[in-house]
Motif scaffolding. Structure first.
Motif, mmCIF file in Angstrom:
data_model
loop_
_atom_site.group_PDB
_atom_site.id
_atom_site.type_symbol
_atom_site.label_atom_id
_atom_site.label_comp_id
_atom_site.label_asym_id
_atom_site.label_seq_id
_atom_site.Cartn_x
_atom_site.Cartn_y
_atom_site.Cartn_z
ATOM 1 N N LEU A 193 22.916 -4.699 11.264
ATOM 2 C CA LEU A 193 22.167 -3.524 11.710
ATOM 3 C C LEU A 193 21.750 -2.654 10.519
ATOM 4 O O LEU A 193 20.650 -2.095 10.502
ATOM 5 N N ALA A 194 22.640 -2.537 9.521
ATOM 6 C CA ALA A 194 22.308 -1.743 8.333
ATOM 7 C C ALA A 194 21.119 -2.357 7.601
ATOM 8 O O ALA A 194 20.199 -1.646 7.160
ATOM 9 N N PHE A 195 21.112 -3.684 7.468
ATOM 10 C CA PHE A 195 19.987 -4.350 6.815
ATOM 11 C C PHE A 195 18.728 -4.257 7.671
ATOM 12 O O PHE A 195 17.618 -4.060 7.161
ATOM 13 N N PHE A 196 18.884 -4.369 8.986
ATOM 14 C CA PHE A 196 17.774 -4.242 9.933
ATOM 15 C C PHE A 196 17.098 -2.873 9.783
ATOM 16 O O PHE A 196 15.871 -2.776 9.693
ATOM 17 N N VAL A 197 17.903 -1.805 9.730
ATOM 18 C CA VAL A 197 17.361 -0.452 9.566
ATOM 19 C C VAL A 197 16.667 -0.326 8.208
ATOM 20 O O VAL A 197 15.587 0.271 8.101
ATOM 21 N N SER A 198 17.278 -0.894 7.178
ATOM 22 C CA SER A 198 16.680 -0.836 5.835
ATOM 23 C C SER A 198 15.306 -1.479 5.817
ATOM 24 O O SER A 198 14.354 -0.935 5.235
ATOM 25 N N VAL A 199 15.175 -2.644 6.455
ATOM 26 C CA VAL A 199 13.900 -3.352 6.462
ATOM 27 C C VAL A 199 12.862 -2.586 7.283
ATOM 28 O O VAL A 199 11.674 -2.551 6.921
ATOM 29 N N MET A 200 13.283 -1.948 8.373
ATOM 30 C CA MET A 200 12.365 -1.115 9.151
ATOM 31 C C MET A 200 11.792 0.007 8.286
ATOM 32 O O MET A 200 10.586 0.277 8.310
ATOM 33 N N VAL A 201 12.648 0.664 7.515
ATOM 34 C CA VAL A 201 12.194 1.738 6.629
ATOM 35 C C VAL A 201 11.301 1.166 5.535
ATOM 36 O O VAL A 201 10.264 1.757 5.189
ATOM 37 N N TRP A 202 11.669 0.016 5.012
ATOM 38 C CA TRP A 202 10.943 -0.607 3.905
ATOM 39 C C TRP A 202 9.497 -0.929 4.300
ATOM 40 O O TRP A 202 8.567 -0.760 3.511
ATOM 41 N N PHE A 203 9.298 -1.370 5.549
ATOM 42 C CA PHE A 203 7.967 -1.795 5.979
ATOM 43 C C PHE A 203 7.375 -0.872 7.050
ATOM 44 O O PHE A 203 6.545 -1.301 7.850
ATOM 45 N N ASN A 204 7.782 0.390 7.056
ATOM 46 C CA ASN A 204 7.267 1.312 8.090
ATOM 47 C C ASN A 204 5.833 1.758 7.839
ATOM 48 O O ASN A 204 5.204 2.368 8.707
ATOM 49 N N MET A 205 5.283 1.464 6.663
ATOM 50 C CA MET A 205 3.909 1.839 6.362
ATOM 51 C C MET A 205 2.901 0.836 6.920
ATOM 52 O O MET A 205 1.784 1.198 7.316
ATOM 53 N N ALA A 206 3.286 -0.459 6.962
ATOM 54 C CA ALA A 206 2.344 -1.537 7.272
ATOM 55 C C ALA A 206 1.547 -1.329 8.560
ATOM 56 O O ALA A 206 0.332 -1.561 8.569
ATOM 57 N N PRO A 207 2.162 -0.871 9.669
ATOM 58 C CA PRO A 207 1.372 -0.731 10.902
ATOM 59 C C PRO A 207 0.314 0.370 10.850
ATOM 60 O O PRO A 207 -0.561 0.424 11.712
ATOM 61 N N PHE A 208 0.411 1.257 9.841
ATOM 62 C CA PHE A 208 -0.472 2.426 9.819
ATOM 63 C C PHE A 208 -1.427 2.437 8.625
ATOM 64 O O PHE A 208 -1.965 3.492 8.265
ATOM 65 N N ASN A 209 -1.628 1.281 7.982
ATOM 66 C CA ASN A 209 -2.492 1.247 6.795
ATOM 67 C C ASN A 209 -3.894 1.794 7.084
ATOM 68 O O ASN A 209 -4.423 2.623 6.340
ATOM 69 N N SER A 210 -4.500 1.334 8.171
ATOM 70 C CA SER A 210 -5.854 1.781 8.505
ATOM 71 C C SER A 210 -5.884 3.265 8.840
ATOM 72 O O SER A 210 -6.797 3.999 8.424
ATOM 73 N N THR A 211 -4.879 3.733 9.564
ATOM 74 C CA THR A 211 -4.804 5.147 9.935
ATOM 75 C C THR A 211 -4.658 6.026 8.700
ATOM 76 O O THR A 211 -5.307 7.080 8.578
ATOM 77 N N ILE A 212 -3.798 5.599 7.764
ATOM 78 C CA ILE A 212 -3.577 6.368 6.537
ATOM 79 C C ILE A 212 -4.859 6.418 5.707
ATOM 80 O O ILE A 212 -5.227 7.467 5.156
ATOM 81 N N MET A 213 -5.556 5.291 5.617
ATOM 82 C CA MET A 213 -6.820 5.260 4.876
ATOM 83 C C MET A 213 -7.821 6.256 5.460
ATOM 84 O O MET A 213 -8.477 6.999 4.717
ATOM 85 N N GLU A 214 -7.896 6.292 6.777
ATOM 86 C CA GLU A 214 -8.869 7.160 7.441
ATOM 87 C C GLU A 214 -8.502 8.627 7.293
ATOM 88 O O GLU A 214 -9.356 9.459 6.943
ATOM 89 N N GLN A 215 -7.241 8.962 7.557
ATOM 90 C CA GLN A 215 -6.842 10.374 7.547
ATOM 91 C C GLN A 215 -6.721 10.940 6.140
ATOM 92 O O GLN A 215 -7.025 12.111 5.913
ATOM 93 N N MET A 216 -6.245 10.113 5.199
ATOM 94 C CA MET A 216 -6.036 10.611 3.839
ATOM 95 C C MET A 216 -7.260 10.399 2.949
ATOM 96 O O MET A 216 -7.275 10.858 1.811
ATOM 97 N N GLY A 217 -8.247 9.662 3.444
ATOM 98 C CA GLY A 217 -9.451 9.436 2.663
ATOM 99 C C GLY A 217 -9.211 8.605 1.422
ATOM 100 O O GLY A 217 -9.786 8.887 0.360
ATOM 101 N N ILE A 218 -8.396 7.577 1.535
ATOM 102 C CA ILE A 218 -8.102 6.716 0.386
ATOM 103 C C ILE A 218 -8.721 5.338 0.617
ATOM 104 O O ILE A 218 -9.015 4.942 1.748
ATOM 105 N N SER A 219 -8.922 4.604 -0.466
ATOM 106 C CA SER A 219 -9.626 3.325 -0.411
ATOM 107 C C SER A 219 -8.684 2.173 -0.087
ATOM 108 O O SER A 219 -7.463 2.307 -0.115
ATOM 109 N N LYS A 220 -9.287 1.015 0.174
ATOM 110 C CA LYS A 220 -8.516 -0.198 0.438
ATOM 111 C C LYS A 220 -7.703 -0.595 -0.790
ATOM 112 O O LYS A 220 -6.566 -1.066 -0.680
ATOM 113 N N ASP A 221 -8.291 -0.419 -1.983
ATOM 114 C CA ASP A 221 -7.566 -0.742 -3.217
ATOM 115 C C ASP A 221 -6.359 0.171 -3.400
ATOM 116 O O ASP A 221 -5.300 -0.273 -3.870
#
Length: 487
Positions: free
Chosen positions: A17-45
């Motif tokens: 469970l400790a490793f499971f939680v760590s991996v969730m935190v580690w990859f918590n950005m991936a589902p929101f890449n498009s949203t972050i690009m749009e809201q923060m005005g940053i590029s794909k690169d």
């Protein structure tokens, strides 16, 4: 499993469970890449750089965490890592500038080192005869945290609603890490009752058995610094670092590597002049072979997952959803394949199973090199899934041996071998960027084949039978000297 390991199932669940939680935190950005690009005005690169730095520090952090867990014990190190990493997670969740996102993501990469902490913890609580299975369960089910992040965090963001929904969802993973870190500290112990946790020397440097092993160790740690140098190069190429800063960091890495080598030499100088203890005579050649095997298995897995959606979309006219579903299937097969590889190693011999799995993996990747849109889709998916199953089983076989190499320094051995998984993904993706996908698959196949040959030449680590392990277990109890002598 005997009274000496009483309570080990609880430890397996808590560590997974400790490793499971760590991996969730580690990859918590991936589902929101498009949203972050749009809201923060940053590029794909710029998003690409965030993804890179998210992996970058995991390489050296695994070495550092390996040293710390051998010296301070997994309970303190794992709980501290979870609680400390909640801070950059909160900073990332509520960051308002690209610089804040970049720095916090860079620091969050360190949580990827959590893997090696649990390896040492579980090695203390389970006997050798079941080591492969339990390590496979820990790694396979813990890594499922990335899939859970992909499935659950967008739903949580929707529930929270509004433009800041994604921020609250990411912050929730940080809160989970903080709370679970406290729970972990209170509910686990470094070793079973009465069994001594064998700590490494205060220097924290790995002990070797010969001068030739010393040379191997020096070469093994060099690519770890190379991985960080690649991160610096990427930041400089994106104009996020000036050339002067990049050159300074390269120089710093070079000096740091030399200091590391000197510390290794000082730590081993007197040790090599004496007689190496009988329980610590496994060769660094074995660590090197296991590192390269993990480079070819887990490293290839990470690289293939990264390129698979686009590959299937381009060759089989699939949409983004179809390609993503095929790529995500790798996470599901991990739940079964990695424990299965560990169990097969426990049951039929670790060396034998590793050689066979690597050889089969090389054949499958050579077959992948001929994949094209002319293939029936179902056959292409079956071949891809077979590569996934065999590669993850081979990863499980690798880590059925890692805890048996050098008991008091399991964390450091796991840190080196685990780091090579990340290094492998970087190297294979570099090949993909320079060559065609067919050459990419051939390269993985060649590495897997060479590793199968080298694995055939290694000596399987650990006691030859469980009787020896029981004797060692009795000797580890803190009985008075006169009672231990009678036992």
């Amino acid at each position: 499993m005997g009274k000496s390991y009483e309570g080990n199932r609880h430890i397996l669940i808590m560590s997974t469970l400790a490793f499971f939680v760590s991996v969730m935190v580690w990859f918590n950005m991936a589902p929101f890449n498009s949203t972050i690009m749009e809201q923060m005005g940053i590029s794909k690169d710029e998003i690409g750089v965030l993804m890179l730095v998210n992996l970058g520090l995991a390489i050296p952090a695994r070495i550092i965490m390996g040293q710390w867990v051998d010296r301070f014990g997994p309970t303190k190190v794992f709980s501290s890592l979870l609680m400390v990493m909640s801070i950059p997670c909160f900073v990332f969740a509520f960051g308002n500038s690209y610089e804040q996102l970049l720095l916090s993501r860079l620091l969050l990469g360190s949580i990827g080192a959590s893997f090696v902490i649990g390896i040492r913890m579980i090695s203390e609580w389970f006997p050798q005869k079941s080591m492969g299975l339990v390590q496979g369960i820990y790694a396979g089910w813990g890594n499922f945290g990335s899939a859970m992040a992909s499935f659950s965090l967008p739903l949580l963001a929707l529930i929270f609603g509004g433009e800041s929904g994604w921020r609250y969802a990411i912050a929730l993973t940080g809160l989970l890490a903080l709370i679970y870190g406290l729970i972990f500290y209170r509910k686990v112990a470094d070793a079973p009752p009465g069994k001594e946790f064998k700590r490494s020397p205060s220097s924290g440097m790995m002990r070797v058995n010969s001068h030739s092993d010393l040379i191997i160790l020096v070469f093994l740690i060099f690519p770890i610094y190379g991985g960080v140098a690649l991160l610096v190069w990427s930041l400089q190429r994106m104009m996020l670092l000036s050339l002067a800063w990049a050159v300074s960091l390269y120089a710093f890495l070079g000096v740091f590597y030399l200091v590391h080598v000197i510390k290794i030499w000082i730590s081993n100088r007197s040790y090599l002049n004496g007689k190496v203890p009988s329980g610590e005579q496994n060769s660094m050649k074995l660590v090197g072979v296991l590192s390269l095997a993990y480079f070819s298995t887990f490293g290839a897995e990470l690289a293939v997952i990264s390129m698979l959606p686009m590959f299937f979309q381009g060759n089989f006219a699939l949409g983004a959803i179809g390609g993503g579903m095929i790529a995500s299937s790798f996470a599901f097969t991990n739940l079964v394949a990695r424990p299965a590889g560990g169990w097969l190693s426990d049951r039929f011999g670790r060396k034998k199973i590793l050689v066979m799995l690597l050889l089969l993996l090389s054949i499958l990747y050579f077959s992948m090199s001929s994949l094209s849109g002319d293939w029936p889709l179902i056959l292409a998916v079956l071949l891809t899934m077979s590569c996934s199953m065999v590669g993850q089983a081979a990863s499980g076989s690798v880590f059925s041996m890692v805890p048996l190499v050098k008991k008091s320094q399991t964390g450091q051995v796991a840190g080196i071998v685990g780091a090579y998984g990340n290094i492998g993904s970087v190297c294979f993706l570099a090949v993909l960027n320079l060559m065609f996908p067919s050459f990419f698959f051939i390269t993985i196949g060649v590495f897997a084949f060479l590793c199968s040959i080298s694995s055939f030449l290694i000596k399987e680590p650990g006691p030859k039978n469980d009787v020896q392990e029981r004797i060692n277990s009795v000797n580890n109890y803190r009985y008075p000297t006169e009672i231990r002598q009678k036992v």
